[in-house]
Design a protein around this motif. Structure first.
Motif, PDB file in Angstrom:
ATOM      1  N   ALA A 225      73.066  22.306   5.348  1.00 16.09           N
ATOM      2  CA  ALA A 225      72.037  22.230   4.658  1.00 16.09           C
ATOM      3  C   ALA A 225      70.929  22.643   5.539  1.00 16.09           C
ATOM      4  N   PRO A 226      70.447  23.924   5.600  1.00 18.46           N
ATOM      5  CA  PRO A 226      69.481  24.465   6.668  1.00 18.46           C
ATOM      6  C   PRO A 226      67.986  23.709   6.483  1.00 18.46           C
ATOM      7  N   LEU A 227      67.920  22.979   5.219  1.00 19.52           N
ATOM      8  CA  LEU A 227      66.691  22.148   5.248  1.00 19.52           C
ATOM      9  C   LEU A 227      66.506  21.108   5.715  1.00 19.52           C
ATOM     10  N   ALA A 228      67.903  20.390   6.538  1.00 23.19           N
ATOM     11  CA  ALA A 228      67.911  19.448   7.177  1.00 23.19           C
ATOM     12  C   ALA A 228      67.663  19.408   8.743  1.00 23.19           C
ATOM     13  N   ASP A 229      67.383  20.981   9.180  1.00 24.28           N
ATOM     14  CA  ASP A 229      66.923  20.959  10.342  1.00 24.28           C
ATOM     15  C   ASP A 229      65.507  20.477  10.688  1.00 24.28           C
ATOM     16  N   THR A 230      65.061  20.520  11.892  1.00 24.47           N
ATOM     17  CA  THR A 230      63.869  20.006  12.386  1.00 24.47           C
ATOM     18  C   THR A 230      63.055  21.192  13.070  1.00 24.47           C
ATOM     19  N   ASP A 231      63.804  22.299  13.254  1.00 20.03           N
ATOM     20  CA  ASP A 231      62.924  23.293  13.855  1.00 20.03           C
ATOM     21  C   ASP A 231      63.412  24.746  12.942  1.00 20.03           C
ATOM     22  N   PHE A 232      62.208  25.105  12.682  1.00 17.90           N
ATOM     23  CA  PHE A 232      62.231  26.298  11.897  1.00 17.90           C
ATOM     24  C   PHE A 232      61.333  27.614  12.626  1.00 17.90           C
ATOM     25  N   SER A 233      61.287  27.581  13.801  1.00 17.64           N
ATOM     26  CA  SER A 233      60.749  28.502  14.730  1.00 17.64           C
ATOM     27  C   SER A 233      61.694  29.617  14.881  1.00 17.64           C
ATOM     28  N   ASP A 234      61.283  30.567  15.410  1.00 22.28           N
ATOM     29  CA  ASP A 234      62.058  31.971  15.876  1.00 22.28           C
ATOM     30  C   ASP A 234      63.051  32.260  14.824  1.00 22.28           C
ATOM     31  N   LEU A 235      62.914  31.970  13.757  1.00 13.61           N
ATOM     32  CA  LEU A 235      63.758  32.600  12.648  1.00 13.61           C
ATOM     33  C   LEU A 235      63.402  33.987  12.319  1.00 13.61           C
ATOM     34  N   PRO A 236      64.273  34.832  11.825  1.00 12.52           N
ATOM     35  CA  PRO A 236      63.872  36.076  11.505  1.00 12.52           C
ATOM     36  C   PRO A 236      62.722  36.181  10.276  1.00 12.52           C
ATOM     37  N   PRO A 237      62.230  37.340  10.044  1.00 18.68           N
ATOM     38  CA  PRO A 237      61.494  37.636   8.913  1.00 18.68           C
ATOM     39  C   PRO A 237      62.221  37.173   7.438  1.00 18.68           C
ATOM     40  N   THR A 238      61.811  36.462   6.863  1.00 16.15           N
ATOM     41  CA  THR A 238      62.537  35.852   5.606  1.00 16.15           C
ATOM     42  C   THR A 238      61.972  36.100   4.363  1.00 16.15           C
ATOM     43  N   VAL A 239      62.578  36.587   3.400  1.00 21.24           N
ATOM     44  CA  VAL A 239      62.211  36.884   2.007  1.00 21.24           C
ATOM     45  C   VAL A 239      63.222  35.834   1.136  1.00 21.24           C
ATOM     46  N   VAL A 240      62.606  34.931   0.526  1.00 18.84           N
ATOM     47  CA  VAL A 240      63.459  34.027  -0.494  1.00 18.84           C
ATOM     48  C   VAL A 240      63.172  34.380  -1.915  1.00 18.84           C
ATOM     49  N   ILE A 241      63.867  34.801  -2.688  1.00 21.93           N
ATOM     50  CA  ILE A 241      63.743  35.137  -4.210  1.00 21.93           C
ATOM     51  C   ILE A 241      64.463  34.006  -4.848  1.00 21.93           C
ATOM     52  N   THR A 242      63.990  33.317  -5.721  1.00 19.38           N
ATOM     53  CA  THR A 242      64.457  32.290  -6.630  1.00 19.38           C
ATOM     54  C   THR A 242      64.210  32.597  -8.120  1.00 19.38           C
ATOM     55  N   GLU A 244      63.151  30.809 -11.681  1.00 16.27           N
ATOM     56  CA  GLU A 244      62.370  29.883 -12.163  1.00 16.27           C
ATOM     57  C   GLU A 244      63.013  28.848 -12.834  1.00 16.27           C
ATOM     58  N   CYS A 245      64.018  29.083 -13.707  1.00 18.82           N
ATOM     59  CA  CYS A 245      64.833  28.049 -14.511  1.00 18.82           C
ATOM     60  C   CYS A 245      66.091  27.661 -13.684  1.00 18.82           C
ATOM     61  N   ASP A 246      65.931  27.140 -12.533  1.00 19.86           N
ATOM     62  CA  ASP A 246      67.069  26.873 -11.781  1.00 19.86           C
ATOM     63  C   ASP A 246      66.706  25.804 -10.851  1.00 19.86           C
ATOM     64  N   PRO A 247      67.556  24.590 -10.650  1.00 23.15           N
ATOM     65  CA  PRO A 247      67.291  23.621  -9.949  1.00 23.15           C
ATOM     66  C   PRO A 247      67.156  23.833  -8.501  1.00 23.15           C
ATOM     67  N   LEU A 248      67.431  24.851  -7.827  1.00 23.46           N
ATOM     68  CA  LEU A 248      67.474  25.179  -6.444  1.00 23.46           C
ATOM     69  C   LEU A 248      66.196  25.877  -6.162  1.00 23.46           C
ATOM     70  N   SER A 249      65.177  26.200  -7.016  1.00 21.20           N
ATOM     71  CA  SER A 249      64.094  26.987  -6.935  1.00 21.20           C
ATOM     72  C   SER A 249      63.251  26.392  -5.806  1.00 21.20           C
ATOM     73  N   SER A 250      63.125  25.049  -5.683  1.00 21.67           N
ATOM     74  CA  SER A 250      62.094  24.280  -4.858  1.00 21.67           C
ATOM     75  C   SER A 250      62.694  24.535  -3.436  1.00 21.67           C
ATOM     76  N   ASP A 251      63.898  24.882  -3.154  1.00 24.03           N
ATOM     77  CA  ASP A 251      64.558  24.943  -2.043  1.00 24.03           C
ATOM     78  C   ASP A 251      63.951  26.223  -1.158  1.00 24.03           C
ATOM     79  N   GLY A 252      63.679  27.375  -2.238  1.00 19.30           N
ATOM     80  CA  GLY A 252      63.149  28.527  -1.626  1.00 19.30           C
ATOM     81  C   GLY A 252      61.735  28.071  -1.107  1.00 19.30           C
ATOM     82  N   GLU A 253      60.851  27.621  -1.914  1.00 19.51           N
ATOM     83  CA  GLU A 253      59.281  27.439  -1.588  1.00 19.51           C
ATOM     84  C   GLU A 253      59.418  26.454  -0.320  1.00 19.51           C
TER      85      GLU A 253
END
Length: 316
Positions: A225-242, A244-253
């Motif tokens: 569960a990557p959102l369980a991490d406490t450190d989000f520094s030094d991650l590579p440039p990231t594009v998340v595409i979700t 709208e009609c999907d329970p997982l959308s908030s994870d991307g935001e």
């Protein structure tokens, strides 16, 4: 309750109905092998073939036990600046090299980059961290070679890509960038889209919890569960595409916000009116076609070391 009759257009409803037609009324009672067979038949029905000018080879990653099956898609051009490591979706339970074969082929043809797809082990036979360990082994091997590596995956594969990006960020070589497509990142299921789209077509919050339980990961494990991490520094440039009609959308935001808060570069795009799994609709649904073009453009830009700042405004 969300009114999907106004959010989802006719083309997307046709895609949903075609997908659902492969699943019998008693699908919840099917064995895992039966679920995989149905999923494979459904994916094959949407298979769009391979673009011209593309070579493909399937083999084994033999540098560790158990060996890992993988497939390489190679465009005719031999001057690509990066290689894409693609990790397929399927809730860690279904899917494989065949289910996302045409998606990987089209990414390779349209970006001009080699694409390497990984047939990681599936649950419930292989609990977490089996899939993560398989993907990590191939990722580390790719990093030791000459070309920079882009991470890409949809749904469960997006989860794996994000986990690899975090686990590999302290290496001398790390991922050049990552593009996550409607990923499940282990967000809070009592808030956001998990509530507002709990009963969305194609994927419900109940389904998300089922796949989590089958995977068997411990709570709070950032490799699951990557959102369980406490450190989000030094991650590579990231594009998340979700979608709208999907329970997982908030994870991307949430993932976007945490990366930016820790000094990184991240972009989140929510595709209006689309549903989980819309990659298979990229040839039949205009909204999905446009989104797939944004995915390809994001990979192309990141592979050239550029930041796709105007991606959300692009008109394919």
């Amino acid at each position: 309750m969300t009114d999907y009759s106004t959010l989802i257009d006719t083309e997307t409803w046709a895609f949903i109905e075609k997908t659902n037609s492969f699943y019998p009324p008693d699908a919840v009672e099917m064995t895992v092998d039966e679920q995989r067979a149905v999923y494979d038949r459904m994916c094959q029905a949407f298979h769009a073939g391979h673009p011209e000018g593309l070579s493909m080879g399937t083999g084994w990653f033999e540098q560790r036990e158990p060996h890992i099956r993988m497939r390489v898609y190679r465009p005719e051009a031999e001057n690509a600046p990066a290689v894409v490591l693609y990790l397929h979706g399927g809730g860690f339970v279904v899917g494989g090299l065949e289910s996302h074969d045409d998606v990987c082929a089209e990414i390779a043809a349209r970006t001009g980059f080699d694409v390497l797809a990984v047939d990681y082990r599936l649950a419930p036979e292989h609990k977490h961290p089996a899939a993560f360990n398989d993907a990590m082994a191939v990722f580390e091997w790719l990093l030791s070679r000459s070309l920079p590596v882009l991470l890409c995956g949809d749904s469960a594969g997006g989860n794996l890509a994000a986990a690899l990006a975090a686990a590999g960020r302290k290496n001398a070589r790390r991922a050049l960038g990552q593009v996550l497509i409607y990923p499940g990142l282990g967000g809070d299921v009592t808030t956001g889209s998990y509530v507002s789209h709990a009963d969305a077509p194609m994927l419900s919050t109940r389904d998300v919890l089922f796949y989590h339980d089958v995977r068997g990961a411990a709570a709070g494990d950032p490799t699951a569960a990557p959102l369980a991490d406490t450190d989000f520094s030094d991650l590579p440039p990231t594009v998340v595409i979700t979608a709208e009609c999907d329970p997982l959308s908030s994870d991307g935001e949430t993932y976007r916000d945490r990366i930016i808060a820790d000094g990184g570069k991240a972009l989140w795009i929510e595709e209006p009116g689309l549903v989980h799994g819309y990659l298979r609709a990229r040839h039949s649904v205009a909204r999905a076609r446009d989104s797939f073009t944004r995915i390809v453009n994001a990979l192309s830009a990141l592979g050239r070391g550029e930041w796709p700042a105007d991606l959300a405004r692009q008109k394919p």
